[in-house]
Scaffold this active site. Structure first.
Site, PDB file in Angstrom:
ATOM      1  N   ASP A 144       0.832  -1.135   0.146  1.00 61.01           N
ATOM      2  CA  ASP A 144       0.038   0.101  -0.411  1.00 61.01           C
ATOM      3  C   ASP A 144       1.067   1.472   0.407  1.00 61.01           C
ATOM      4  O   ASP A 144       0.217   2.312  -0.046  1.00 61.01           O
ATOM      5  CB  ASP A 144      -1.173  -0.004   0.860  1.00 61.01           C
TER       6      ASP A 144
ATOM      7  N   HIS B 252       5.846  -8.391  -1.695  1.00 60.21           N
ATOM      8  CA  HIS B 252       4.859  -8.260  -2.149  1.00 60.21           C
ATOM      9  C   HIS B 252       4.699  -7.240  -2.865  1.00 60.21           C
ATOM     10  O   HIS B 252       3.890  -7.336  -3.726  1.00 60.21           O
ATOM     11  CB  HIS B 252       3.666  -8.879  -1.503  1.00 60.21           C
TER      12      HIS B 252
ATOM     13  N   CYS C 127       2.633  -2.466 -23.115  1.00 60.73           N
ATOM     14  CA  CYS C 127       3.717  -1.292 -22.654  1.00 60.73           C
ATOM     15  C   CYS C 127       4.381  -0.863 -24.303  1.00 60.73           C
ATOM     16  O   CYS C 127       4.803  -1.777 -25.341  1.00 60.73           O
ATOM     17  CB  CYS C 127       5.217  -2.262 -22.273  1.00 60.73           C
TER      18      CYS C 127
HETATM   19 ZN   LIG Z   1       7.993  -3.071 -22.087  1.00 57.44          ZN
END
Ligand SMILES: [Zn+2]
Length: 253
Positions: free
Chosen positions: A109, A126, A159
């Site tokens: 968080d 994590h 991406c």
């Molecule tokens: Zn990438």
């Protein structure tokens, strides 16, 4: 020793902190519940109602990537509104006083960073859900960018640089633990003389191994958690009181 009441818990914790050179806080969901962050794993928590999407499923289908991002956007209100709680603020004070070199956390968080501890000194086992990365080239993307793209093309974006999948910077089920974070967490565990396990049920491995490692290495072990943990019997101090109540006295001095 299980602290019989809050006053005893705070007094004993203060003694242990004052008698230590290097303190390592290790935090789990319990430190963030007072900040409005849901404890996903708890009974009745999000993950018992909404099964997490495993990493291989995320990789395998656009549909799962879309669903994963829809769920993340649905939680954005909780994450965006959350501010550091009393536990985070107390640890930031200890950090500024030079008593704590860094924090190891199971939380995603970003609240330790928000409390003033530099990101470089927060080891996230994590990952972090407040931004995203490309799984192939590791380029960073902000959630606002993902949301805009998702809205424009009605699907989770890839991406633009390399075509890889873009995912929150968290470690999903079935995704390998981040090697560098694990290595640093181990080094910090072996370097401390007081290990503070705060708000973690200590059941998720390999994270649950760190308190054992610290104890075997000769460090003191404090467990502050609402519920009992499997490691309570080896701890020097066990506190079942509210985490914010226990750590609030350490905010002022
Ligand atoms: Zn990438």
């Amino acid at each position: 020793m299980i602290a019989p009441d809050l006053e005893t818990a705070v007094a004993r914790l203060r003694e242990l902190i004052e008698g230590s050179q290097v303190i390592l806080p290790f935090t789990g969901a319990g430190i963030s519940t007072e900040c409005g962050i849901p404890d996903f794993r708890s009974p009745g928590g999000l993950w018992t109602r909404n099964k997490p999407i495993p990493f291989d499923a995320f990789l395998a289908s656009q549909e799962m990537r879309d669903e994963s991002w829809r769920r993340r956007f649905a939680m954005e209100e909780s994450f965006a509104k959350a501010r550091p709680g009393r536990g985070h603020r107390a640890l930031a004070i200890l950090y500024r006083a030079g008593r704590v070199a860094g924090v190891v956390t199971q939380n995603i968080d970003n609240l330790h960073q928000a409390s003033g501890i530099p990101a470089a000194d927060v080891v996230e086992l994590h990952g972090n859900t407040t931004f995203a990365t490309c799984l192939d080239c590791s380029a960073r993307y902000e959630l606002g960018w993902v949301k805009e793209r998702f809205a424009a093309q009605a699907r989770a974006p890839d991406c633009p640089g390399c075509g890889g999948h873009v995912k929150t910077a968290t470690v999903s089920f079935g995704q390998s633990m981040p090697a560098e974070a694990m290595r640093r967490a181990e080094a910090m565990t072996l370097a401390c003389d007081l290990f503070l396990a705060i708000g973690s049920s200590l059941v998720v491995w390999p994270a649950a191994g760190f308190p054992l490692m610290a104890k075997r290495n000769g460090a003191g072990l404090v467990i502050i958690n609402r519920d009992a943990t499997e490691h309570d019997d080896i701890a020097d101090l066990v506190v079942h009181n509210d985490i914010g109540d226990v750590l609030a006295p350490f905010i002022s001095h």
